[in-house]
Design a protein around this motif. Sequence first.
Motif, PDB file in Angstrom:
ATOM      1  N   PHE A  96      41.286  32.957  26.394  1.00  0.00           N
ATOM      2  CA  PHE A  96      40.597  33.214  27.657  1.00  0.00           C
ATOM      3  C   PHE A  96      39.480  32.208  27.915  1.00  0.00           C
ATOM      4  CE2 PHE A  96      41.506  38.106  27.376  1.00  0.00           C
ATOM      5  CZ  PHE A  96      42.845  37.880  27.654  1.00  0.00           C
ATOM      6  N   HIS A  97      38.916  31.631  26.871  1.00  0.00           N
ATOM      7  CA  HIS A  97      37.810  30.678  27.006  1.00  0.00           C
ATOM      8  C   HIS A  97      38.267  29.219  26.888  1.00  0.00           C
ATOM      9  CE1 HIS A  97      34.488  33.502  27.235  1.00  0.00           C
ATOM     10  NE2 HIS A  97      35.130  34.242  26.348  1.00  0.00           N
ATOM     11  N   HIS A 102      44.928  29.469  32.378  1.00  0.00           N
ATOM     12  CA  HIS A 102      45.102  29.563  33.829  1.00  0.00           C
ATOM     13  C   HIS A 102      45.826  30.865  34.159  1.00  0.00           C
ATOM     14  CE1 HIS A 102      44.609  25.229  33.153  1.00  0.00           C
ATOM     15  NE2 HIS A 102      44.036  25.237  34.328  1.00  0.00           N
ATOM     16  N   GLY A 103      45.604  31.882  33.355  1.00  0.00           N
ATOM     17  CA  GLY A 103      46.381  33.103  33.465  1.00  0.00           C
ATOM     18  C   GLY A 103      47.651  32.941  32.647  1.00  0.00           C
ATOM     19  N   CYS A 104      48.475  33.940  32.667  1.00  0.00           N
ATOM     20  CA  CYS A 104      49.683  33.947  31.842  1.00  0.00           C
ATOM     21  C   CYS A 104      50.857  33.319  32.592  1.00  0.00           C
ATOM     22  CB  CYS A 104      50.025  35.377  31.437  1.00  0.00           C
ATOM     23  SG  CYS A 104      51.522  35.480  30.449  1.00  0.00           S
ATOM     24  N   LEU A 105      51.379  32.237  32.029  1.00  0.00           N
ATOM     25  CA  LEU A 105      52.515  31.543  32.630  1.00  0.00           C
ATOM     26  C   LEU A 105      53.716  32.473  32.768  1.00  0.00           C
ATOM     27  CD1 LEU A 105      53.452  28.696  33.579  1.00  0.00           C
ATOM     28  CD2 LEU A 105      54.379  28.393  31.274  1.00  0.00           C
ATOM     29  N   PHE A 106      53.904  33.353  31.793  1.00  0.00           N
ATOM     30  CA  PHE A 106      55.048  34.265  31.819  1.00  0.00           C
ATOM     31  C   PHE A 106      54.876  35.320  32.915  1.00  0.00           C
ATOM     32  CE2 PHE A 106      54.458  32.566  27.581  1.00  0.00           C
ATOM     33  CZ  PHE A 106      55.676  31.923  27.399  1.00  0.00           C
ATOM     34  N   ALA A 107      53.670  35.820  33.075  1.00  0.00           N
ATOM     35  CA  ALA A 107      53.407  36.775  34.155  1.00  0.00           C
ATOM     36  C   ALA A 107      53.595  36.097  35.514  1.00  0.00           C
ATOM     37  CB  ALA A 107      51.997  37.352  34.033  1.00  0.00           C
ATOM     38  N   HIS A 108      53.163  34.839  35.619  1.00  0.00           N
ATOM     39  CA  HIS A 108      53.367  34.098  36.873  1.00  0.00           C
ATOM     40  C   HIS A 108      54.862  33.954  37.156  1.00  0.00           C
ATOM     41  CE1 HIS A 108      49.143  33.285  37.203  1.00  0.00           C
ATOM     42  NE2 HIS A 108      49.115  32.475  36.173  1.00  0.00           N
ATOM     43  N   GLY A 161      46.610  43.586  30.902  1.00  0.00           N
ATOM     44  CA  GLY A 161      45.448  43.924  31.721  1.00  0.00           C
ATOM     45  C   GLY A 161      44.242  43.052  31.396  1.00  0.00           C
ATOM     46  N   ALA A 162      44.021  42.802  30.108  1.00  0.00           N
ATOM     47  CA  ALA A 162      42.903  41.943  29.706  1.00  0.00           C
ATOM     48  C   ALA A 162      43.094  40.527  30.232  1.00  0.00           C
ATOM     49  CB  ALA A 162      42.766  41.938  28.178  1.00  0.00           C
ATOM     50  N   THR A 163      44.332  40.048  30.206  1.00  0.00           N
ATOM     51  CA  THR A 163      44.617  38.701  30.707  1.00  0.00           C
ATOM     52  C   THR A 163      44.307  38.609  32.200  1.00  0.00           C
ATOM     53  OG1 THR A 163      46.321  38.423  29.009  1.00  0.00           O
ATOM     54  CG2 THR A 163      46.386  36.899  30.884  1.00  0.00           C
ATOM     55  N   LEU A 164      44.663  39.622  32.930  1.00  0.00           N
ATOM     56  CA  LEU A 164      44.364  39.645  34.364  1.00  0.00           C
ATOM     57  C   LEU A 164      42.854  39.681  34.604  1.00  0.00           C
ATOM     58  CD1 LEU A 164      45.331  39.805  37.290  1.00  0.00           C
ATOM     59  CD2 LEU A 164      45.457  42.293  37.012  1.00  0.00           C
ATOM     60  N   MET A 165      42.141  40.531  33.870  1.00  0.00           N
ATOM     61  CA  MET A 165      40.676  40.590  34.012  1.00  0.00           C
ATOM     62  C   MET A 165      40.027  39.254  33.652  1.00  0.00           C
ATOM     63  SD  MET A 165      39.291  44.271  32.705  1.00  0.00           S
ATOM     64  CE  MET A 165      37.603  43.819  33.067  1.00  0.00           C
ATOM     65  N   ARG A 167      41.370  36.345  33.955  1.00  0.00           N
ATOM     66  CA  ARG A 167      41.669  35.419  35.058  1.00  0.00           C
ATOM     67  C   ARG A 167      40.749  35.700  36.248  1.00  0.00           C
ATOM     68  NH1 ARG A 167      42.211  30.852  36.633  1.00  0.00           N
ATOM     69  NH2 ARG A 167      43.800  30.324  38.141  1.00  0.00           N
ATOM     70  N   MET A 168      40.287  36.935  36.360  1.00  0.00           N
ATOM     71  CA  MET A 168      39.364  37.309  37.440  1.00  0.00           C
ATOM     72  C   MET A 168      37.928  36.921  37.104  1.00  0.00           C
ATOM     73  SD  MET A 168      41.049  41.068  38.234  1.00  0.00           S
ATOM     74  CE  MET A 168      39.505  41.715  38.813  1.00  0.00           C
TER      75      MET A 168
END
Length: 193
Positions: A96-97, A102-108, A161-165, A167-168
Amino acid sequence: MTEPTRTDKRQHIVETAYGLFKRAGFHATGIDRIIAEAGVAKMTMYRHFPSKDDLMVEVLVYRAGRFERQLDRLAETAAMPEQKIGIIFDWYGRWFHSADFHGCLFAHALAEFGDPAHPVFQAAARQKNDLKRRMELILEEMMPADEADSISAALLMLIEGATLMARMGQPDTAIREARKAVMAILAARERLQ
């Protein structure tokens, strides 16, 4: 100076496409841009990747393999299942740091390719299922398989969920709260024993 080998060129194309896809997305990144940034001829691109779908799947396979190797190395340092699960969440906290986040490539990929029959969707879903299975196998060291299956699904949801947060713009809160929830789930399970 030696001429790059065919394998080197293929890998260079994959790494270039990976950088572009993670920053701009799959649909927004055209094949001509990848060719230009990779500095290869169109013929070279199509010799290695007959279609953009082939390239996108290979990028996802490349990223999944890199992730798996990193987790494998880290898992060697832990003995207890709880430590192994913690290491996975620690990896996410560091990611995350990182400049690579850039967020999760797989989720994208799952968001951009909603058809479960599409090869890009399948490659992305495979990585998510592999991560769940990794956690499930770790948990099976300390609990029955059906519990491990259920808890690993919950842990995957926490990671997503943590990955989304993160990215936010909330990486510290995201990983801290996800880790707290993981430890609470595992502790509650222990109390029921």
